[in-house]
Design an enzyme around this catalytic site. Sequence first.
Site, short mmCIF file in Angstrom:
data_model
loop_
_atom_site.label_atom_id
_atom_site.label_comp_id
_atom_site.label_asym_id
_atom_site.label_seq_id
_atom_site.Cartn_x
_atom_site.Cartn_y
_atom_site.Cartn_z
CB SER A 28 -0.80 -0.15 1.34
OG SER A 28 -1.41 1.31 1.69
CE1 TYR A 47 -4.55 -2.10 4.96
CE2 TYR A 47 -3.24 -0.03 4.43
CZ TYR A 47 -3.99 -1.22 4.06
OH TYR A 47 -4.15 -1.28 2.70
P1 NAD Z 1 -11.49 -6.20 -0.33
O1 NAD Z 1 -11.98 -6.18 0.95
O2 NAD Z 1 -12.17 -6.13 -1.49
O3 NAD Z 1 -10.78 -7.73 -0.36
C1 NAD Z 1 -10.25 -8.35 0.73
C2 NAD Z 1 -9.99 -9.71 0.38
O4 NAD Z 1 -9.32 -10.32 1.25
C3 NAD Z 1 -11.27 -10.46 0.55
O5 NAD Z 1 -11.25 -11.46 -0.70
C4 NAD Z 1 -11.72 -11.02 1.64
O6 NAD Z 1 -12.52 -12.20 1.72
C5 NAD Z 1 -10.17 -11.42 2.19
N1 NAD Z 1 -10.00 -11.74 3.49
C6 NAD Z 1 -10.21 -10.95 4.39
N2 NAD Z 1 -9.78 -11.64 5.79
C7 NAD Z 1 -9.31 -12.85 5.33
C8 NAD Z 1 -8.64 -13.85 6.22
N3 NAD Z 1 -8.75 -13.89 7.46
N4 NAD Z 1 -8.42 -14.97 5.40
C9 NAD Z 1 -8.73 -15.15 3.90
N5 NAD Z 1 -9.03 -14.01 3.28
C10 NAD Z 1 -9.33 -12.85 3.75
O7 NAD Z 1 -10.28 -5.31 -0.37
P2 NAD Z 1 -9.43 -4.66 -1.34
O8 NAD Z 1 -9.41 -3.33 -1.41
O9 NAD Z 1 -9.40 -5.57 -2.67
O10 NAD Z 1 -7.80 -5.16 -0.79
C11 NAD Z 1 -6.86 -6.15 -1.24
C12 NAD Z 1 -5.43 -5.52 -0.72
O11 NAD Z 1 -5.02 -4.55 -1.24
C13 NAD Z 1 -5.48 -5.61 0.77
O12 NAD Z 1 -4.15 -6.07 1.22
C14 NAD Z 1 -5.48 -4.13 1.04
O13 NAD Z 1 -4.71 -3.68 2.11
C15 NAD Z 1 -4.80 -3.71 -0.16
N6 NAD Z 1 -4.87 -2.31 -0.76
C16 NAD Z 1 -6.03 -1.72 -0.85
C17 NAD Z 1 -6.07 -0.44 -1.22
C18 NAD Z 1 -7.51 0.21 -1.47
O14 NAD Z 1 -7.61 1.45 -1.70
N7 NAD Z 1 -8.64 -0.45 -1.59
C19 NAD Z 1 -5.23 0.32 -1.37
C20 NAD Z 1 -3.74 -0.20 -0.95
C21 NAD Z 1 -3.80 -1.37 -0.59
#
Ligand code: NAD
Length: 261
Positions: free
Chosen positions: A143, A156
């Site tokens: 991130s 985080y």
């Molecule tokens: P999201 O909530 O759409 O997806 C998260 C995924 O993780 C889902 O499939 C969920 O079921 C899974 N998950 C959660 N807890 C879990 C567990 N205990 N075991 C197995 N799976 C689990 O979120 P996203 O925005 O697509 O985020 C995905 C990644 O990207 C994350 O690591 C997040 O920190 C990172 N990220 C997101 C953003 C953003 O702005 N959306 C920015 C930077 C980084």
Amino acid sequence: MFLRGKTALITGSTSGIGLGYARTLAAEGAAVMINGFGDAAEIAGYVAELAQTSGAGARYCAADMTKPAEIRDMVALCHAELGGPDILINNAGIQHVSPIDEFPEEKWDAILAIILSSTFHTTGAALPAMKAKGWGRIINTGSMHSLVASPYKSAYNAAKHGVAGLTKTVALEVATLGITANTICPGYVWTPLVEGQIPDTMKARGLTREQVINDVLLDKQPQKQFVTIEQVAALALFLCRDEAGAITGAALSVDGGWTAQ
Ligand code: NAD
């Protein structure tokens, strides 16, 4: 279809960015194992879609990323049913927004486990097969919070900085073995995870929804637009190419300029 014959295991891929990685890699012929929580029928639909797109296998594993034994079983299942994994994408993540002196201990533990410790466990379990093949790609979703911090996100920020450090270590350990390890550092991407943190941020800062989106989420994103899932997945796909073989140990930003400031 340059990933024909390769297998990708992607944690946290029943939603958002992870599902985007799965779709993008499958479109290049990779067999994919997806993981995460969600509605069973919806997940079955994703598996069918991915198998259809790739023309290779697709599977789902419900392993909980807070449970090391389930993580190791997931990697073994991938190996047994699809082969590999040749490509490991650590992407599962959750968020919690709260001042540190009120931050619930169980949220700290869960965030560290799902984002950081799971990456340690999957990597350890997946590396032997990559070493045996002399080729591998480890791609960790960091991130902008792998590089800089924001208030109220202590767990985080700590976990995502940890992921970048762990990735560098892995890259060095496998540098001569045809395996690369990199961290992709997205800025704000419009996904369920971002949607989910709006109410907590409204509460923590006493703001309206519009204020959270415009003045908090996009405040430090100079392009004033959310990054798209496709933009993040495109970088992961490039990292899988042979042309990206010299990119390792890097933290690569896709953040609309966030960390340029
Ligand atoms: P999201 O909530 O759409 O997806 C998260 C995924 O993780 C889902 O499939 C969920 O079921 C899974 N998950 C959660 N807890 C879990 C567990 N205990 N075991 C197995 N799976 C689990 O979120 P996203 O925005 O697509 O985020 C995905 C990644 O990207 C994350 O690591 C997040 O920190 C990172 N990220 C997101 C953003 C953003 O702005 N959306 C920015 C930077 C980084």
